[in-house]
Design a protein around this motif. Sequence first.
Motif, PDB file in Angstrom:
ATOM      1  N   UNK A 382       7.507   9.935   2.909  1.00 37.50           N
ATOM      2  CA  UNK A 382       7.597  11.372   2.654  1.00 37.50           C
ATOM      3  C   UNK A 382       6.382  11.879   1.901  1.00 37.50           C
ATOM      4  N   UNK A 383       5.656  10.986   1.245  1.00 36.53           N
ATOM      5  CA  UNK A 383       4.441  11.381   0.543  1.00 36.53           C
ATOM      6  C   UNK A 383       3.431  10.266   0.680  1.00 36.53           C
ATOM      7  N   UNK A 384       2.130  10.601   0.687  1.00 41.36           N
ATOM      8  CA  UNK A 384       1.125   9.559   0.858  1.00 41.36           C
ATOM      9  C   UNK A 384       1.075   8.623  -0.333  1.00 41.36           C
ATOM     10  N   UNK A 385       0.880   7.354  -0.062  1.00 43.24           N
ATOM     11  CA  UNK A 385       0.700   6.378  -1.128  1.00 43.24           C
ATOM     12  C   UNK A 385      -0.041   5.195  -0.559  1.00 43.24           C
ATOM     13  N   UNK A 386      -0.765   4.505  -1.432  1.00 41.90           N
ATOM     14  CA  UNK A 386      -1.502   3.329  -0.998  1.00 41.90           C
ATOM     15  C   UNK A 386      -0.580   2.128  -0.963  1.00 41.90           C
ATOM     16  N   UNK A 387      -0.888   1.178  -0.101  1.00 45.65           N
ATOM     17  CA  UNK A 387      -0.126  -0.069  -0.038  1.00 45.65           C
ATOM     18  C   UNK A 387      -0.817  -1.115  -0.894  1.00 45.65           C
ATOM     19  N   UNK A 388      -0.035  -2.067  -1.364  1.00 49.54           N
ATOM     20  CA  UNK A 388      -0.562  -3.102  -2.247  1.00 49.54           C
ATOM     21  C   UNK A 388      -1.533  -3.987  -1.475  1.00 49.54           C
ATOM     22  N   UNK A 389      -2.758  -4.105  -1.980  1.00 56.10           N
ATOM     23  CA  UNK A 389      -3.808  -4.789  -1.249  1.00 56.10           C
ATOM     24  C   UNK A 389      -3.553  -6.252  -0.994  1.00 56.10           C
ATOM     25  N   UNK A 390      -2.797  -6.928  -1.875  1.00 59.59           N
ATOM     26  CA  UNK A 390      -2.576  -8.362  -1.729  1.00 59.59           C
ATOM     27  C   UNK A 390      -1.329  -8.679  -0.899  1.00 59.59           C
ATOM     28  N   UNK A 391      -0.647  -7.675  -0.376  1.00 55.78           N
ATOM     29  CA  UNK A 391       0.559  -7.924   0.411  1.00 55.78           C
ATOM     30  C   UNK A 391       0.180  -8.208   1.857  1.00 55.78           C
ATOM     31  N   UNK A 392       0.931  -9.125   2.479  1.00 50.75           N
ATOM     32  CA  UNK A 392       0.659  -9.466   3.865  1.00 50.75           C
ATOM     33  C   UNK A 392       1.191  -8.369   4.788  1.00 50.75           C
ATOM     34  N   UNK A 393       0.536  -8.163   5.920  1.00 51.04           N
ATOM     35  CA  UNK A 393       0.935  -7.131   6.878  1.00 51.04           C
ATOM     36  C   UNK A 393       0.682  -7.665   8.283  1.00 51.04           C
ATOM     37  N   UNK A 398      -5.167  -8.394  14.424  1.00 53.54           N
ATOM     38  CA  UNK A 398      -5.690  -8.373  15.798  1.00 53.54           C
ATOM     39  C   UNK A 398      -4.682  -9.000  16.750  1.00 53.54           C
ATOM     40  N   UNK A 399      -4.073 -10.113  16.327  1.00 49.97           N
ATOM     41  CA  UNK A 399      -3.084 -10.772  17.185  1.00 49.97           C
ATOM     42  C   UNK A 399      -1.885  -9.858  17.447  1.00 49.97           C
ATOM     43  N   UNK A 400      -1.485  -9.079  16.437  1.00 46.00           N
ATOM     44  CA  UNK A 400      -0.363  -8.157  16.619  1.00 46.00           C
ATOM     45  C   UNK A 400      -0.721  -7.073  17.634  1.00 46.00           C
ATOM     46  N   UNK A 401      -1.917  -6.499  17.519  1.00 49.49           N
ATOM     47  CA  UNK A 401      -2.340  -5.463  18.465  1.00 49.49           C
ATOM     48  C   UNK A 401      -2.363  -6.001  19.891  1.00 49.49           C
ATOM     49  N   UNK A 402      -2.817  -7.232  20.037  1.00 51.02           N
ATOM     50  CA  UNK A 402      -2.827  -7.831  21.378  1.00 51.02           C
ATOM     51  C   UNK A 402      -1.410  -7.983  21.916  1.00 51.02           C
ATOM     52  N   UNK A 403      -0.480  -8.364  21.039  1.00 49.92           N
ATOM     53  CA  UNK A 403       0.915  -8.498  21.457  1.00 49.92           C
ATOM     54  C   UNK A 403       1.470  -7.150  21.919  1.00 49.92           C
ATOM     55  N   UNK A 404       1.194  -6.098  21.163  1.00 55.44           N
ATOM     56  CA  UNK A 404       1.670  -4.769  21.541  1.00 55.44           C
ATOM     57  C   UNK A 404       1.098  -4.341  22.894  1.00 55.44           C
ATOM     58  N   UNK A 431      -8.795   1.456  13.693  1.00 56.35           N
ATOM     59  CA  UNK A 431      -9.690   1.670  14.820  1.00 56.35           C
ATOM     60  C   UNK A 431     -10.465   0.391  15.153  1.00 56.35           C
ATOM     61  N   UNK A 432     -11.003  -0.274  14.126  1.00 57.93           N
ATOM     62  CA  UNK A 432     -11.762  -1.511  14.347  1.00 57.93           C
ATOM     63  C   UNK A 432     -10.867  -2.611  14.914  1.00 57.93           C
ATOM     64  N   UNK A 433      -9.624  -2.676  14.446  1.00 57.04           N
ATOM     65  CA  UNK A 433      -8.685  -3.681  14.935  1.00 57.04           C
ATOM     66  C   UNK A 433      -8.330  -3.419  16.397  1.00 57.04           C
ATOM     67  N   UNK A 434      -8.100  -2.146  16.732  1.00 54.64           N
ATOM     68  CA  UNK A 434      -7.790  -1.788  18.119  1.00 54.64           C
ATOM     69  C   UNK A 434      -8.956  -2.138  19.040  1.00 54.64           C
ATOM     70  N   UNK A 435     -10.182  -1.842  18.587  1.00 50.71           N
ATOM     71  CA  UNK A 435     -11.361  -2.149  19.405  1.00 50.71           C
ATOM     72  C   UNK A 435     -11.491  -3.652  19.623  1.00 50.71           C
ATOM     73  N   UNK A 436     -11.258  -4.437  18.559  1.00 47.46           N
ATOM     74  CA  UNK A 436     -11.361  -5.893  18.676  1.00 47.46           C
ATOM     75  C   UNK A 436     -10.303  -6.445  19.628  1.00 47.46           C
ATOM     76  N   UNK A 437      -9.060  -5.941  19.526  1.00 50.11           N
ATOM     77  CA  UNK A 437      -7.986  -6.416  20.394  1.00 50.11           C
ATOM     78  C   UNK A 437      -8.259  -6.062  21.853  1.00 50.11           C
ATOM     79  N   UNK A 438      -8.730  -4.848  22.093  1.00 44.07           N
ATOM     80  CA  UNK A 438      -9.043  -4.439  23.467  1.00 44.07           C
ATOM     81  C   UNK A 438     -10.139  -5.319  24.062  1.00 44.07           C
ATOM     82  N   UNK A 439     -11.159  -5.589  23.274  1.00 44.40           N
ATOM     83  CA  UNK A 439     -12.262  -6.396  23.782  1.00 44.40           C
ATOM     84  C   UNK A 439     -11.814  -7.822  24.068  1.00 44.40           C
TER      85      UNK A 439
END
Length: 802
Positions: A382-393, A398-404, A431-439
């Motif tokens: 509901x409001x913008x906030x940053x995500x914790x940098x050390x948390x896994x996502x 790149x592998x996730x984008x390829x799966x999608x 954007x960089x991740x999408x480009x890498x997965x597409x390539x």
Amino acid sequence: MDTGQRILPVVFISSAASLAYEVLLTRIYSICVSYHFAAMIVSIAMLGLASSGVVLALRPGLSDQAHVGKYAMALGITIPAGFLLVNLFPFDPVRLSWEKAEILRIGFHYVVLAVPFLCAGLIIATAFSAWSSRSGLIYGADLLGAASGSIGILLVTSLVSPERGIFLLSAVVLAASGILLALPCRVAALALSLVALAIFQVQPQFAGLRLSPYKGLEAALRFPGATRLNTYYSPSARIDTFRSPAVRFAPGLSLKYPEPLPGQTGVAVDGGFITAVTDTAEAQKLAFLSFLPAALPYEAGINGRVLVLDPQGGLHLLLARRYGATGITGIESNHLLANVCRKIASSSPDRRTFRLLAGAGRSWLMGGKETFDLIDIPLQGASPSAAFGMSEEYRLTVEAFREYLTHLRPGGALCFSLFLLPPSRMELRILATAAAALEELGVRDASRHIAAVRSWGSMTILVKRSPLTGQEVERIRRFARDRWYDPVALPGLTAGEGNVFVRLPSDEYYRAFAAILSPAKREGFMERYLFDIRPVRDDAPFFNHFLRLGNLGGTYRTMGGKWQFFLEEGYLFPAMLVQATALSTLLILVPAVAARRPGKGTAPMDTETRSLGRGRHGRHSLPCCRFLPYFAFIGIGFMFSEMVLVQKLILPLGNATYALAAVLASLLAGSGVGSLIGQRHPVLQRPPTLVVIALLVILYSILLRQAPGLLAPLSPALRFAAVSALIFPLGLPMGIPFPSGITLLGKREPALIPWAWVINGSFSVLAPLIAIMLALVTGFGAVAYLASGAYLAASLILTRTE
């Protein structure tokens, strides 16, 4: 039953309670303050556990077996007492900006919460000192207790709130302490146990959690007319539902939409992240959905079967229904959130057309062959906030984008909607991740496959495996123009077109997107950029970590000299590592200084140890002192291995909480059984066992790469059972080295046992922090090899000592 036998159930219950207490504290801090500070509990646990060895080294008389029952009683008392004190005097990191005295409250929390861990450490360390010849049995009880605690606390927190769980733990420990107490103390312990149970049942106001007034939930409830509705709990989340004028969830709503929004029910996760469930009773009020940037794929003509990953409050499900999607599936990774949203929306007839599942979307896709015209991934609250940098996502590698992309139908698209948080970083990494997965899937020119539009506060990025058609490009241009959005990526886009309606001082988005989508310019642009926006992969899935060590000064100036930004980005971890290293060094050195004092630093020995005829007041022999690094290496090896296993299993199990529970339960249970086996078969207490562990750690790290694909078709329960069965055998040999070392010290120099306990405990807590920092740079694969190396180093030390 002699004292040596009666102490084992006390060690078991104390170990289970201390681990459960640590888990409860992490949940309490996540809810009351921030999950960033929940990691602080690790340092607090280390302070208490390691301090117990220091206490016994300085006061050897305290390691008398007669004190164990009193330590257990003290543990049962200090668990609730510590919680009540820190809840009465909370600290708030937000206030540190203007009230430096707040740092004293942090110190107060450290000291108060460390006391229960000190008591738990005294129980176990005293048991080792008094019965070193039976260290395998004690270590087995310790680890089996910890394994039981890791599973038991999941069951408890699925039924009751974390603060109530505190008093339940206290009651159990106090009752168990009676096993070793004299009659008067036993009666007192049982009476206090009943008091703790009464508080657990009655839930008095003084035992309720006090949330930071700066958290999203508390801020929303201060608005006039705001009402709290319900509170729900699970092992990994607390969810509150409420009504408040502060809830206005329509990310990036076009300025051309003048009408009021429909009613919305606020949903807060852990008191912070807020989403909303939109009322659908008045269909005409849902017209606002067409004025969101997230409508981009539908306006471009991409529709049909739609999959929404992590729909949160369901806004993107309503959007799909608004545009007449023929099949709508939502998969929410937060099981409790999915259940709560179902309950809120149960009266809406429109909601019955959705298929809402609970689980990890990527794992679900890997387990099936369904394809979709649109896979929509909203990344907004509901409001913008940053995500914790050390948390896994793992959703955004790149592998996730390829799966999608491989689960899209011909002409289908992948869509991301996110808030814009300056300076630009998250949208550029997507954007960089999408480009890498597409390539990697064979696309040569990613710029022909990607479109993006931005509003005043959000952006939607569209990614197609096939090129965007001329008709789709024209429809996107018209949509952006009609809604007063600016296109920032589109085939044929020229400079100036993307900075018309929401004007910026410069056309920075156009330049950045053009550079990233150009294979010739991408690497140079990413290398020069202030933040690290390179794509991340499964081996180091820290998507939200953008800081560059070489650019910290520039980043600090860019963020207006605000240190809070570094906290959000995860730099609490390096600070904790420095703090923990200094504290560990101090704790390790204190027994060393004490050992040089005549007549000090020796612990009582059991009968078998005394029969060896060793002098009790002589100085420590040099070979034994050289053996102490052994305990550091096995601590590092064990914790590095545990961190690798947890990270490797988050994706197949779909949730970090369940991955941690599975690894802790199976690895600790296996180690506990292995410790008992090692006690019965001394031949296993030799260096070859450490070599076997080193080889198994590497083997497991390689085999677990295949786990997501192999386990994906199974149900969540079967996946958990399969993972537990897989990890258990690894734990068997890992439970032998520590009690073997304690037994060896007990025979040669029992006074060193508390010091060994301090060293092992200190390095066991430093290791997870070091592992995370290393994984940021090298990935978890390298951490597995370092774990193996630590066990090999321990093997060499043991070989030279024998």
